[in-house]
Scaffold this active site. Structure first.
Site, PDB file in Angstrom:
ATOM      1  N   HIS A 128      47.404 -43.596 -50.644  1.00 10.00           N
ATOM      2  CA  HIS A 128      47.011 -44.905 -51.158  1.00 10.00           C
ATOM      3  C   HIS A 128      45.490 -44.994 -51.276  1.00 10.00           C
ATOM      4  CE1 HIS A 128      51.062 -45.576 -49.464  1.00 10.00           C
ATOM      5  NE2 HIS A 128      51.189 -46.371 -50.517  1.00 10.00           N
ATOM      6  N   SER A 146      52.730 -51.007 -53.884  1.00  6.04           N
ATOM      7  CA  SER A 146      51.756 -50.978 -52.794  1.00  6.04           C
ATOM      8  C   SER A 146      50.317 -51.024 -53.270  1.00  6.04           C
ATOM      9  CB  SER A 146      51.971 -49.729 -51.931  1.00  6.04           C
ATOM     10  OG  SER A 146      51.894 -48.555 -52.711  1.00  6.04           O
ATOM     11  N   ASP A 192      45.914 -41.956 -45.234  1.00  7.28           N
ATOM     12  CA  ASP A 192      47.222 -41.355 -45.501  1.00  7.28           C
ATOM     13  C   ASP A 192      47.185 -40.389 -46.673  1.00  7.28           C
ATOM     14  OD1 ASP A 192      47.195 -42.937 -47.807  1.00  7.28           O
ATOM     15  OD2 ASP A 192      48.673 -44.362 -47.063  1.00  7.28           O
TER      16      ASP A 192
END
Length: 302
Positions: free
Chosen positions: A230, A64, A227
């Protein structure tokens, strides 16, 4: 029941309770670190600074972070920010291709390479992977074997490779203790093993824990996305800036790299490199009297 037996039972219960807590914490962390519900990364693939011509092809592989999850816009992703910096410092256009996928473990690199367009051969590949291996408790030996396979695949095609080593998961303040400390230890162990493997195989390695980790620890509100797992756009900007020196060195636009960057091991010249190659993935141009290194070219241009 003796007092000694009672103490042992209490201790055993405490251990079992701690393990249960860790399992619950790990489940939550895997879900959030891997892929927050409903979130997809912005697609940033295009040609940057097209007017400069003579484009370099930049390939991003991994998880990611490489995919840019957490950035608010496409231009804030790691790929976009690195492509713009690479174009600025090389004076050439940069074509970005992102094969990285959210939630990927190192074992998925082979599929990402297998899914590339037929005949596609980048000028440089960046791999960022490892966090999901830690949260899914993949053995270090298994993880680095898959990473080594991907690096070997790319190097056998003459592609310079840069690997952003597994970030230090101890910086994730949203992960509760004691899981955070354990994850931090595991991620550092994996990063050390990754560095040893990729530099042995002729690739560059960048310690994300060293070159950007302190910023994420000291400025979490700025560096992390909402979040809290990240990177944000600012976090990706800082990461792209930190990775750039090794990317430039890998394709011959820099001769030295700063602390936290690890060029291929001295004296390592894998047999599959072209004649005249240096261990750091650069090819010496025999047509230049000054012996300056030139970047690898795509097969069609060689």
């Amino acid at each position: 029941m003796t007092a000694a037996v009672g103490v042992l039972l209490v201790a055993a219960g405490a251990v079992l309770g701690a393990r249960a807590v860790l399992r619950i914490q790990a489940r939550v962390a895997r879900r959030l670190i891997g892929k927050p519900l409903g979130e997809e990364p912005h697609r940033a693939d295009k040609t940057y600074k097209k007017s400069q011509g003579d484009p370099l092809d930049l390939l991003l592989l991994g998880d990611s972070i490489a995919a840019g999850l957490g950035a608010d816009t496409a231009k804030q992703t790691l790929g976009a920010q690195l492509a713009k910096r690479l174009a600025k410092h090389s004076g050439r256009a940069v074509r970005l291709h992102t094969a990285a996928t959210v939630g990927a473990e190192t074992s998925m690199l082979a599929a990402q390479l297998g899914g590339l367009p037929v005949g596609y051969l980048p000028d440089v590949a960046l791999i960022v992977v490892g966090g999901n291996d830690v949260t899914h408790r993949v053995r270090v030996s298994e993880s680095v074997a898959h990473l080594g396979g991907a690096v070997e695949d790319l190097r056998s095609r003459g592609v310079p490779v840069v690997v952003g080593l597994c970030p230090d998961l101890a910086s994730l303040s949203a992960v509760p203790q004691p899981l955070r400390a354990l994850a931090g230890l595991a991620s550092r162990q994996l990063a050390d093993a990754q560095r040893a493997v990729v530099t042995e195989l002729g690739a560059h390695a960048v310690s994300l824990a060293d070159v950007v980790g302190p910023f994420f620890v000291s400025r979490p509100d700025e560096m992390f996305a909402l979040d809290r797992f990240h990177p944000s756009g600012a976090g990706y900007r800082r990461t792209a800036k930190a990775l750039l020196p090794s990317v430039l060195a890998a394709i011959g636009y820099a001769d030295t790299v700063p602390v936290g960057h690890f060029p291929p091991r001295a004296g390592v010249t894998p047999g599959w490199l072209p004649a005249g190659s240096r261990a750091d993935g650069r090819v010496i141009d025999a047509d230049t009297s000054d012996g300056r290194s030139r970047p690898f070219r795509r097969a069609a241009e060689r």
